[in-house]
Write a protein that holds these residues in place. Structure first.
Motif, PDB file in Angstrom:
ATOM      1  N   ILE A  26       0.808  -1.224   0.000  1.00 14.13           N
ATOM      2  CA  ILE A  26       0.000   0.000   0.000  1.00 14.13           C
ATOM      3  C   ILE A  26       0.841   1.273   0.000  1.00 14.13           C
ATOM      4  O   ILE A  26       0.435   2.274  -0.575  1.00 14.13           O
ATOM      5  CB  ILE A  26      -0.986   0.030   1.192  1.00 14.13           C
ATOM      6  N   ASN A  27       2.039   1.238   0.624  1.00 17.10           N
ATOM      7  CA  ASN A  27       2.832   2.467   0.693  1.00 17.10           C
ATOM      8  C   ASN A  27       3.460   2.821  -0.650  1.00 17.10           C
ATOM      9  O   ASN A  27       4.029   3.894  -0.800  1.00 17.10           O
ATOM     10  CB  ASN A  27       3.908   2.364   1.783  1.00 17.10           C
ATOM     11  N   ASP A  28       3.352   1.934  -1.648  1.00 16.57           N
ATOM     12  CA  ASP A  28       3.834   2.250  -2.996  1.00 16.57           C
ATOM     13  C   ASP A  28       2.757   2.936  -3.830  1.00 16.57           C
ATOM     14  O   ASP A  28       3.030   3.423  -4.920  1.00 16.57           O
ATOM     15  CB  ASP A  28       4.268   0.976  -3.731  1.00 16.57           C
ATOM     16  N   LEU A  29       1.529   2.926  -3.318  1.00 15.59           N
ATOM     17  CA  LEU A  29       0.433   3.548  -4.062  1.00 15.59           C
ATOM     18  C   LEU A  29       0.303   5.013  -3.653  1.00 15.59           C
ATOM     19  O   LEU A  29       0.746   5.401  -2.569  1.00 15.59           O
ATOM     20  CB  LEU A  29      -0.883   2.818  -3.765  1.00 15.59           C
ATOM     21  N   ALA A  30      -0.322   5.798  -4.505  1.00 19.72           N
ATOM     22  CA  ALA A  30      -0.568   7.199  -4.167  1.00 19.72           C
ATOM     23  C   ALA A  30      -1.602   7.263  -3.041  1.00 19.72           C
ATOM     24  O   ALA A  30      -2.478   6.390  -2.944  1.00 19.72           O
ATOM     25  CB  ALA A  30      -1.086   7.953  -5.384  1.00 19.72           C
ATOM     26  N   TRP A  31      -1.509   8.298  -2.201  1.00 22.36           N
ATOM     27  CA  TRP A  31      -2.469   8.396  -1.098  1.00 22.36           C
ATOM     28  C   TRP A  31      -3.896   8.502  -1.622  1.00 22.36           C
ATOM     29  O   TRP A  31      -4.838   8.087  -0.950  1.00 22.36           O
ATOM     30  CB  TRP A  31      -2.120   9.568  -0.169  1.00 22.36           C
ATOM     31  N   THR A  32      -4.050   9.038  -2.827  1.00 28.43           N
ATOM     32  CA  THR A  32      -5.409   9.135  -3.396  1.00 28.43           C
ATOM     33  C   THR A  32      -5.984   7.743  -3.667  1.00 28.43           C
ATOM     34  O   THR A  32      -7.186   7.529  -3.515  1.00 28.43           O
ATOM     35  CB  THR A  32      -5.393   9.952  -4.697  1.00 28.43           C
ATOM     36  N   ASN A  33      -5.125   6.806  -4.061  1.00 25.55           N
ATOM     37  CA  ASN A  33      -5.584   5.427  -4.270  1.00 25.55           C
ATOM     38  C   ASN A  33      -6.048   4.823  -2.949  1.00 25.55           C
ATOM     39  O   ASN A  33      -7.011   4.066  -2.895  1.00 25.55           O
ATOM     40  CB  ASN A  33      -4.472   4.539  -4.837  1.00 25.55           C
ATOM     41  N   LEU A  34      -5.301   5.152  -1.880  1.00 31.35           N
ATOM     42  CA  LEU A  34      -5.642   4.600  -0.567  1.00 31.35           C
ATOM     43  C   LEU A  34      -6.937   5.222  -0.038  1.00 31.35           C
ATOM     44  O   LEU A  34      -7.803   4.523   0.498  1.00 31.35           O
ATOM     45  CB  LEU A  34      -4.501   4.835   0.427  1.00 31.35           C
ATOM     46  N   GLU A  87      -4.993  -3.700   8.396  1.00 35.06           N
ATOM     47  CA  GLU A  87      -4.056  -4.627   9.024  1.00 35.06           C
ATOM     48  C   GLU A  87      -2.785  -3.900   9.467  1.00 35.06           C
ATOM     49  O   GLU A  87      -2.326  -4.053  10.608  1.00 35.06           O
ATOM     50  CB  GLU A  87      -3.696  -5.750   8.039  1.00 35.06           C
ATOM     51  N   VAL A  88      -2.237  -3.079   8.557  1.00 35.21           N
ATOM     52  CA  VAL A  88      -1.005  -2.353   8.874  1.00 35.21           C
ATOM     53  C   VAL A  88      -1.251  -1.367  10.009  1.00 35.21           C
ATOM     54  O   VAL A  88      -0.460  -1.274  10.962  1.00 35.21           O
ATOM     55  CB  VAL A  88      -0.467  -1.631   7.612  1.00 35.21           C
ATOM     56  N   GLY A  89      -2.380  -0.642   9.954  1.00 37.11           N
ATOM     57  CA  GLY A  89      -2.700   0.342  10.984  1.00 37.11           C
ATOM     58  C   GLY A  89      -2.844  -0.298  12.355  1.00 37.11           C
ATOM     59  O   GLY A  89      -2.319   0.217  13.348  1.00 37.11           O
ATOM     60  N   LYS A  90      -3.526  -1.435  12.413  1.00 33.67           N
ATOM     61  CA  LYS A  90      -3.717  -2.115  13.697  1.00 33.67           C
ATOM     62  C   LYS A  90      -2.381  -2.586  14.254  1.00 33.67           C
ATOM     63  O   LYS A  90      -2.119  -2.491  15.451  1.00 33.67           O
ATOM     64  CB  LYS A  90      -4.660  -3.309  13.536  1.00 33.67           C
ATOM     65  N   SER A  91      -1.541  -3.077  13.362  1.00 34.25           N
ATOM     66  CA  SER A  91      -0.221  -3.535  13.788  1.00 34.25           C
ATOM     67  C   SER A  91       0.591  -2.369  14.353  1.00 34.25           C
ATOM     68  O   SER A  91       1.266  -2.493  15.377  1.00 34.25           O
ATOM     69  CB  SER A  91       0.489  -4.188  12.598  1.00 34.25           C
ATOM     70  N   MET A  92       0.494  -1.202  13.695  1.00 37.05           N
ATOM     71  CA  MET A  92       1.225  -0.025  14.185  1.00 37.05           C
ATOM     72  C   MET A  92       0.698   0.402  15.558  1.00 37.05           C
ATOM     73  O   MET A  92       1.480   0.735  16.446  1.00 37.05           O
ATOM     74  CB  MET A  92       1.091   1.130  13.184  1.00 37.05           C
ATOM     75  N   GLY A 142       3.979  -3.205  11.575  1.00 35.49           N
ATOM     76  CA  GLY A 142       3.323  -2.378  10.551  1.00 35.49           C
ATOM     77  C   GLY A 142       3.536  -2.922   9.157  1.00 35.49           C
ATOM     78  O   GLY A 142       3.262  -4.095   8.892  1.00 35.49           O
ATOM     79  N   LEU A 143       4.096  -2.072   8.300  1.00 41.25           N
ATOM     80  CA  LEU A 143       4.319  -2.485   6.906  1.00 41.25           C
ATOM     81  C   LEU A 143       5.329  -3.617   6.792  1.00 41.25           C
ATOM     82  O   LEU A 143       5.315  -4.377   5.832  1.00 41.25           O
ATOM     83  CB  LEU A 143       4.807  -1.289   6.091  1.00 41.25           C
ATOM     84  N   ASN A 144       6.237  -3.709   7.780  1.00 40.80           N
ATOM     85  CA  ASN A 144       7.301  -4.705   7.682  1.00 40.80           C
ATOM     86  C   ASN A 144       6.920  -6.029   8.334  1.00 40.80           C
ATOM     87  O   ASN A 144       7.721  -6.649   9.023  1.00 40.80           O
ATOM     88  CB  ASN A 144       8.581  -4.161   8.325  1.00 40.80           C
ATOM     89  N   ASP A 145       5.696  -6.442   8.122  1.00 40.45           N
ATOM     90  CA  ASP A 145       5.241  -7.679   8.757  1.00 40.45           C
ATOM     91  C   ASP A 145       5.460  -8.891   7.858  1.00 40.45           C
ATOM     92  O   ASP A 145       4.944  -9.978   8.117  1.00 40.45           O
ATOM     93  CB  ASP A 145       3.756  -7.565   9.147  1.00 40.45           C
TER      94      ASP A 145
END
Lengths: 433, 256
Positions: A288-296, A336-341, A347-350
């Motif tokens: 997800i962090n490779d996508l533009a924030w608008t995509n998210l 998933e990433v947010g809950k992990s953080m 987070g992203l490195n799971d």
């Protein structure tokens, strides 16, 4: 006095929970890459007014559009009444606007109730469409238990909230005949029909019913507002920013990668010395962090209606690709990433990623880039952008494109055509019959 | 183009032939039909010939941005070198790429798809349809190309061109904004489809055949291949023809 304190406490808990969730979503969206929002502001505002506020794209399918419009207008208008609820709750008054507005208050109450009944009926129709008529797009593969339950919860809660309004108004109207302390609302068309059911009750019982319905409605709205932020129903807010930030270029345009332009230009000896150095990072999108924030953000604007998937040629012919699933997967991964953080986790490195753990190559490879999904979306979500970013990752970081595509790449590279023809034969058509 | 430039002349318009128009046997017939129309209307045009190369569209859509930009930037150098201002092409994919994606890389041209170009020639009265009555009583259905339609909102020009023929234009159930893809876009032309229960072109061909049309009109080389294969698959090639707009107009002009 106790009621006032209780209300302040309820309101406080609501604001706390809502704020926490809004910050969570904001952080999740900010995981995305910066993107330049170019183009005409006026055009963006026009898109937002027509498509989000004006529901323009909903009307491609007329019957659901009309039912949806009832719920939408009901939501906007009935929430005006919430203002009175909050003032009454805080100050311990009862129907504070009634004496000031006089007979206009009665008109307002009738309008609210008419909309409440329209919302109620529309929700019943929608429940029937989903669960009895089983409209196929609500039952396709990605519509697993939770998405189906979520949709039904929203509809049932809306029905119950509307019933609370009607009960409250009916009890109030009976009380008005018994106690001058109750401000006159005039006759309210729908709820006055329910009065005969309540006239046999003692006044204390009626007060309890009226108060219970009042509390149920306002606490229900607060609880529902929190629920919405966990649900597909968040589209009621996110549709606005999403239509504002939606792409303005023709749908056929694919976003340029300036990093690649710099490299290609220097390879061709055309390097522009003023151009910035290539930024590090991945080509394309793996997570997800490779996508533009608008995509998210778009993932939170999706209400899983499935109009995209129901028009996707790949999906229609039995392929695994579903544009709706792409959006649902992006949101699930963000959660998933947010809950992990939040839990102090990786987070992203799971060790997981959007491409691979959520979305497969088989899905993204099946896309014909026909833009049917983009055209179909009532809130201008663009699943195609995400699919193409993932293809870029596969092609440029993994060299993992399908073998026939690699062969096509090679043909373009060596023969300057996607097929294996000699470039010197390119003009032969002129001499053939 | 090189010869024209050597003589110090510039053409009114550059005809971008495209890879399919140059190499695909079926689409080469469309190229020749369009050239006949250009010549008959006295349009001063040129082609790049062997200097033309793939626009990079399939590479970009399959994810290979490097290869796309290599192609794009090289092509832009050639086009800018000749001072090209206006380009017409019979391929919606080339059209989309040059029109929408080359400007960011330094290629700014007026780009027109041949459906719009034909419509303009008709509007200007330059195309005389002497044999249009040959189409009388025939049913034609137009298959929207995604890269013309949704991608660039060109829905009416191809239909306006077909309406000049003395034929009965019938629409498929899914048309214009809801037109169903032929299955070849997004570089699908260059690989087998993923596992499913049907080929997309068969789904679309069935819809086209259901209109009862005996001509399926297309405006894209990939749609041409997919629809032609679909008609063959349904064993209807004897009574149903798949034709490009340019071929139909050339026939009606008596140029075929």
């Amino acid at each position: 006095m106790i009621a006032q304190l209780l209300f302040i406490l309820t309101l406080g808990v609501f604001v706390y929970l809502l704020r926490k969730r809004v910050l969570f979503i904001r952080r999740a969206i900010q995981l995305g890459k910066d993107t330049t929002v170019s183009g005409d502001r006026g055009e963006r505002i026009r898109n937002m007014m027509l498509v989000a506020l004006g529901q323009q794209k909903m009307f491609k399918r007329f019957i659901p559009a009309v039912l949806h419009l009832f719920i939408y207008v009901g939501f906007l208008v009935i929430n005006l009444e919430v203002l009175e609820f909050i003032i009454d709750g805080l100050s311990g008054t009862h129907r504070i606007f009634a004496p000031y507005l006089g007979s206009f208050y009665s008109v307002l109450m009738n309008v609210f109730e008419f909309l409440a009944v329209a919302v109620l009926l529309a929700c019943v129709f929608f429940l029937i469409r989903r669960n009895v008529l089983k409209v196929p797009r609500f039952w396709s593969a990605e519509m697993t238990k939770w998405p189906r339950l979520d949709a039904n919860v929203i509809l049932v809660v809306e029905i119950i909230l509307m019933m609370a309004i009607l009960t409250m108004n009916a009890a109030d109207q009976v009380l008005q005949t018994r106690d001058a302390g109750y401000a006159s609302t005039g006759t309210i068309f729908f709820s006055s029909r329910l009065m005969p059911l309540l006239t046999n009750l003692e006044t204390p019982a009626l007060i309890i019913i009226e108060r219970f319905a009042w509390w149920f409605h306002i606490a229900g709205i607060f609880a529902f507002a929190i629920y919405v932020t966990y649900s597909k129903h968040l589209h009621i807010f996110m549709a606005f920013p999403n239509t504002y930030f939606a792409k303005l270029e023709p749908k056929g345009h694919i976003n340029n990668m300036p990093v690649v332009t710099n490299e290609v230009k220097s390879m061709l000896g055309l390097a522009d010395v003023t151009s910035p150095a290539a930024e590090p990072g991945r080509f394309g999108a793996k997570d997800i962090n490779d996508l533009a924030w608008t995509n998210l953000m778009a993932a939170y604007a999706c209400t899983e209606c499935g109009r995209c998937t129901s028009e996707c040629p790949a999906n229609l012919t039995g392929k695994k690709l579903s544009p709706r699933k792409i959006m649902m997967d992006v949101r699930d991964r963000m959660e998933e990433v947010g809950k992990s953080m939040d839990a102090g986790g990786p987070g992203l490195n799971d060790g997981k990623s959007l491409l691979g753990d959520y979305i497969t190559k088989e899905e993204i490879n099946a896309c014909t880039s026909c833009n049917a999904c983009v055209e179909a979306c009532p809130v201008m979500i663009n699943p195609l952008e995400i699919i193409l970013e993932m293809r870029r990752y596969v092609a440029m970081e993994e060299s993992g494109s399908p073998a026939s595509w690699n062969a096509m790449f090679q043909n373009v590279e060596t023969n300057f055509a996607p097929w294996k023809f000699s470039p010197s034969d390119r003009f032969n058509w002129a001499n053939e019959k | 183009m090189a010869e024209l430039a050597a003589r110090g002349e510039t053409p009114e318009v550059l005809f971008w032939v495209g890879c399919a128009g140059s190499f695909d046997d079926r689409y080469k017939r469309v190229t020749r039909a369009f050239v006949k129309i250009l010549e008959a209307t006295g349009t001063r045009f040129a082609v790049l010939g062997t200097e033309e190369t793939c626009t990079g569209d399939p590479a970009r859509r399959a994810g290979n941005e490097f290869l796309f930009q290599m192609q794009a930037i090289s092509n832009i150098q050639v086009l800018n070198g000749y001072g090209i201002r206006k380009i017409v092409t019979a391929c919606p994919h080339c059209f989309n790429t040059i029109k929408n994606e080359y400007p960011e890389l330094g290629g700014n041209y007026e780009v027109i798809h041949h459906s719009t170009f034909l419509q303009q020639l008709i509007d200007e009265g330059k195309i005389k349809l002497t044999d249009a009555s040959a189409f009388k009583g025939k049913k034609i259905t137009y298959h929207d190309s995604c890269y013309l339609g949704r991608a660039n909102t060109i829905y009416e020009a191809p239909r306006a061109v077909l309406e000049t023929l003395d034929a009965d234009l019938v629409e498929m159930k899914r048309c214009r904004t809801t037109g169903l893809c032929c299955g070849a876009g997004g570089a699908q032309m260059f690989k087998d489809a993923e596992r499913g229960n049907k080929e997309i072109n068969i789904e679309r061909t069935e819809e086209a055949l259901a209109t009862g049309a005996n001509t399926i009109a297309v405006a894209c080389p990939f749609c041409m291949t997919m629809m032609t294969d679909g008609v063959k698959n349904k064993e209807r090639e004897a009574d149903v023809k798949v034709k490009d707009l340019a071929e139909l107009i050339a026939e009606a002009q008596g140029l075929a």
